[in-house]
Design a protein around this motif. Structure first.
Motif, PDB file in Angstrom:
ATOM      1  N   ALA A  38      18.301   7.481  88.966  1.00  0.00           N
ATOM      2  CA  ALA A  38      19.176   7.584  90.142  1.00  0.00           C
ATOM      3  C   ALA A  38      19.268   9.026  90.623  1.00  0.00           C
ATOM      4  CB  ALA A  38      20.571   7.037  89.813  1.00  0.00           C
ATOM      5  N   LEU A  39      19.327   9.976  89.682  1.00  0.00           N
ATOM      6  CA  LEU A  39      19.391  11.383  90.058  1.00  0.00           C
ATOM      7  C   LEU A  39      18.112  11.854  90.739  1.00  0.00           C
ATOM      8  CD1 LEU A  39      21.159  12.869  86.907  1.00  0.00           C
ATOM      9  CD2 LEU A  39      22.087  12.753  89.222  1.00  0.00           C
ATOM     10  N   GLN A  40      16.999  11.194  90.472  1.00  0.00           N
ATOM     11  CA  GLN A  40      15.776  11.510  91.211  1.00  0.00           C
ATOM     12  C   GLN A  40      15.970  11.267  92.710  1.00  0.00           C
ATOM     13  OE1 GLN A  40      13.046   8.889  88.787  1.00  0.00           O
ATOM     14  NE2 GLN A  40      11.752  10.700  88.874  1.00  0.00           N
ATOM     15  N   SER A  41      16.720  10.245  93.044  1.00  0.00           N
ATOM     16  CA  SER A  41      16.969   9.922  94.456  1.00  0.00           C
ATOM     17  C   SER A  41      18.124  10.733  95.014  1.00  0.00           C
ATOM     18  CB  SER A  41      17.261   8.426  94.607  1.00  0.00           C
ATOM     19  OG  SER A  41      16.132   7.644  94.270  1.00  0.00           O
ATOM     20  N   VAL A  42      19.270  10.633  94.336  1.00  0.00           N
ATOM     21  CA  VAL A  42      20.494  11.306  94.778  1.00  0.00           C
ATOM     22  C   VAL A  42      20.994  12.153  93.628  1.00  0.00           C
ATOM     23  CG1 VAL A  42      22.835  10.967  95.643  1.00  0.00           C
ATOM     24  CG2 VAL A  42      21.054   9.336  96.266  1.00  0.00           C
ATOM     25  N   PRO A  43      20.795  13.477  93.657  1.00  0.00           N
ATOM     26  CA  PRO A  43      20.431  14.268  94.833  1.00  0.00           C
ATOM     27  C   PRO A  43      18.949  14.646  94.965  1.00  0.00           C
ATOM     28  CG  PRO A  43      21.201  15.739  93.135  1.00  0.00           C
ATOM     29  CD  PRO A  43      21.247  14.350  92.543  1.00  0.00           C
ATOM     30  N   GLY A  44      18.082  14.271  94.018  1.00  0.00           N
ATOM     31  CA  GLY A  44      16.719  14.789  93.997  1.00  0.00           C
ATOM     32  C   GLY A  44      15.964  14.721  95.311  1.00  0.00           C
ATOM     33  N   LEU A  45      15.676  13.500  95.779  1.00  0.00           N
ATOM     34  CA  LEU A  45      14.912  13.355  97.012  1.00  0.00           C
ATOM     35  C   LEU A  45      15.738  13.668  98.250  1.00  0.00           C
ATOM     36  CD1 LEU A  45      12.760  10.241  96.099  1.00  0.00           C
ATOM     37  CD2 LEU A  45      11.916  12.546  96.618  1.00  0.00           C
ATOM     38  N   VAL A  46      17.063  13.541  98.155  1.00  0.00           N
ATOM     39  CA  VAL A  46      17.917  13.990  99.261  1.00  0.00           C
ATOM     40  C   VAL A  46      17.705  15.490  99.485  1.00  0.00           C
ATOM     41  CG1 VAL A  46      20.299  14.372  99.986  1.00  0.00           C
ATOM     42  CG2 VAL A  46      19.649  12.181  98.974  1.00  0.00           C
ATOM     43  N   ILE A  47      17.695  16.256  98.407  1.00  0.00           N
ATOM     44  CA  ILE A  47      17.468  17.698  98.510  1.00  0.00           C
ATOM     45  C   ILE A  47      16.037  17.994  98.947  1.00  0.00           C
ATOM     46  CG2 ILE A  47      17.316  19.840  97.167  1.00  0.00           C
ATOM     47  CD1 ILE A  47      19.593  18.758  95.418  1.00  0.00           C
ATOM     48  N   LEU A  48      15.074  17.325  98.324  1.00  0.00           N
ATOM     49  CA  LEU A  48      13.673  17.594  98.650  1.00  0.00           C
ATOM     50  C   LEU A  48      13.387  17.305 100.125  1.00  0.00           C
ATOM     51  CD1 LEU A  48      10.652  16.810  96.375  1.00  0.00           C
ATOM     52  CD2 LEU A  48      10.499  16.432  98.814  1.00  0.00           C
TER      53      LEU A  48
END
Length: 489
Positions: A38-48
């Protein structure tokens, strides 16, 4: 005998909340794995996404990821989980029903269609999957996989898709595309029964998101010509932050695949990091050899292709094979992106913003094929429902396994092209797929009434006609900047 319980720590005594079938270690690992995915998506890909695009698209790109994560959650528990992992309706689809009732969620996890029958007959070769944790954990773990697939797909559409069309696209694509691939390969459908190997998402997540993203990009249309000509990241350091969350989160992505904290999980995590590191280094070396400079964005792309490539075989290949896969995932997608893309009329015509066709579709297909070559027999028997499975490198039935891998990939490609096309055509009957030209010119301020950064005047905008600062409420084109004022884009 009753008094013997006095010597057992209370945490190990069965109770209503800790039944006999519950393995607390497996449950703790599975929930941890789900959380880091889940952290890969939020915030991971949100930031990317918010940092790898031009400044004027930072808010919109980040919000597309955030919206998808939320929308998938509601659809998943309402109908999509059981379409992906429930009782069989069709050879490629499960029966739609909610995953919300407590009787369903607190019982031991089971995937009813995953009983494997010997050579398609009536004799059970491998019993259905029944992990030692509750259904609530299974629903959680699989939901974050579904969510990241939509978010990866969004990478093809950044900088021009109508946000209202995206809001419709997410639940429709989840329902009519993702659930089909998921049930077919993982949930007990015909590709699962045939023995197609996808350890943790090479087909279900990466190949499908890459192909569907490219297909949707064709129907949505390109960004503005100005954006296509120049689209620099607005914050490279934040891009690296998002990429770092993506890389480290992959430990949960592939490590959670066996549904247990076991030796296969350990192998998967180790191989994931080996392949990603190798791929990043190969991509960077190719950039230096041919372009004379090591690109930071290129390194991120190489990291992603390595993570994608190892995913279908993460717990099934030996360490040396993960290095080979990393070499190939750092070079073949590099070649398709840097050479083939520039020579192909189709690839030039379709505006795939972040090159998801290369980083996920090409890398996912490559990983699936290489798994069909390098899947090691001993590791296969620890994980796969089809006994005596092996890759072509190990002889025997391995050559046939390679054929299965290619056929499975062709099904995923074909279904996603057709389903995504139909979804886009239906949506555009009600909502334009592409933003109007005014929004394309202005960006976030026109679409959301918000901007990522206050670059001058503390968030106020410069009125070139009056040579003064305007308040935030004044709606002006934020791209009009007086001479001498440098605009970051």
């Amino acid at each position: 005998m009753a008094s013997s319980n006095m010597n057992i720590p209370s945490g190990y005594v069965s109770s209503a909340s800790s039944p006999d079938w519950l393995n607390k270690g497996d449950n703790a690992w599975q929930m941890t794995a789900a959380t880091v995915v889940a952290l890969q998506s939020v915030p991971g890909l949100v930031i990317l996404y918010g940092s790898i695009v031009k400044k004027k698209w930072a808010v919109n790109s980040a919000f597309m990821a955030l919206y998808a994560f939320a929308a998938v959650w509601l659809c998943w528990v309402t109908w999509a989980f059981n379409m992906s992992f429930g009782e069989k309706l069709l050879p490629f689809w499960g029966k739609a029903k909610p995953a919300l009732g407590q009787k369903f969620l607190i019982r031991q996890a089971e995937l009813p269609a995953t009983a494997h029958y010997h050579k398609g007959g009536s004799v059970v070769e491998t019993a259905m999957s029944e992990p030692f944790f509750p259904m609530a954990t299974m629903v959680y773990f699989q939901c974050v996989f579904a969510a990241i697939t939509l978010i990866l797909l969004a990478g093809s559409l950044l900088g021009r898709m109508n946000i209202r069309a995206w809001m419709l696209f997410v639940p429709l694509w989840l329902t009519f595309s993702y659930t089909v691939g998921c049930f077919s390969v993982w949930g007990g459908g015909f590709l699962f029964q045939w023995g197609v190997i996808d350890f943790c998402g090479g087909y279900v997540i990466h190949l499908s998101s890459g192909v569907a993203g490219f297909t949707a990009a064709y129907w949505v249309g390109p960004r503005s010509s100005k954006d296509r000509e120049r689209f620099p990241p607005n914050n490279v350091l934040m891009t690296l932050t998002g990429a770092g969350l993506l890389w480290i989160g992959w430990a949960g992505f592939n490590g959670g695949g066996p549904y247990a904290a076991n030796v296969v999980s350990s192998m998967a995590v180790l191989n994931t990091n080996i392949c990603a590191a190798t791929s990043l280094l190969v991509w960077t070396c190719l950039d230096v050899i041919f372009f004379k400079k090591p690109s930071v964005i290129g390194a991120v792309q190489g990291m992603i292709t390595g993570l994608v490539c190892i995913t279908p075989g993460a717990g099934l290949v030996q360490g040396w094979a993960s290095i080979v896969m990393g070499i190939l995932s750092g070079s073949i997608p590099w070649y398709t992106m840097m050479v083939v893309h520039k020579r192909s009329a189709l690839l030039q015509k379709v505006d795939d913003t972040l090159g998801v066709i290369h980083t996920h579709a090409v890398a996912g297909f490559l990983g699936a094929a290489l798994t069909g070559l390098f899947a090691e027999p001993t590791l296969c028997n620890l994980f796969l429902p089809v006994t005596n499975s092996r890759g072509g490198f190990y002889g025997g039935v391995g050559g046939y396994q390679f054929v299965k891998q290619i056929v499975g990939a062709l099904f995923i490609i074909g279904w996603n092209v057709v389903a995504t096309t139909i979804i886009c055509l239906v949506i555009r009957l009600f909502v334009p797929l592409r933003m109007p030209e005014e929004e394309l010119t202005i960006g976030d301020d026109a679409v959301h009434g918000e901007e990522a950064y206050a670059l001058w005047g503390d968030g106020e905008k410069y009125d070139i006609t009056k040579h003064g600062w305007l308040s935030d409420e004044t709606n002006h084109d934020n791209n009009k900047v007086p001479s001498g004022v440098t605009q970051m884009v």
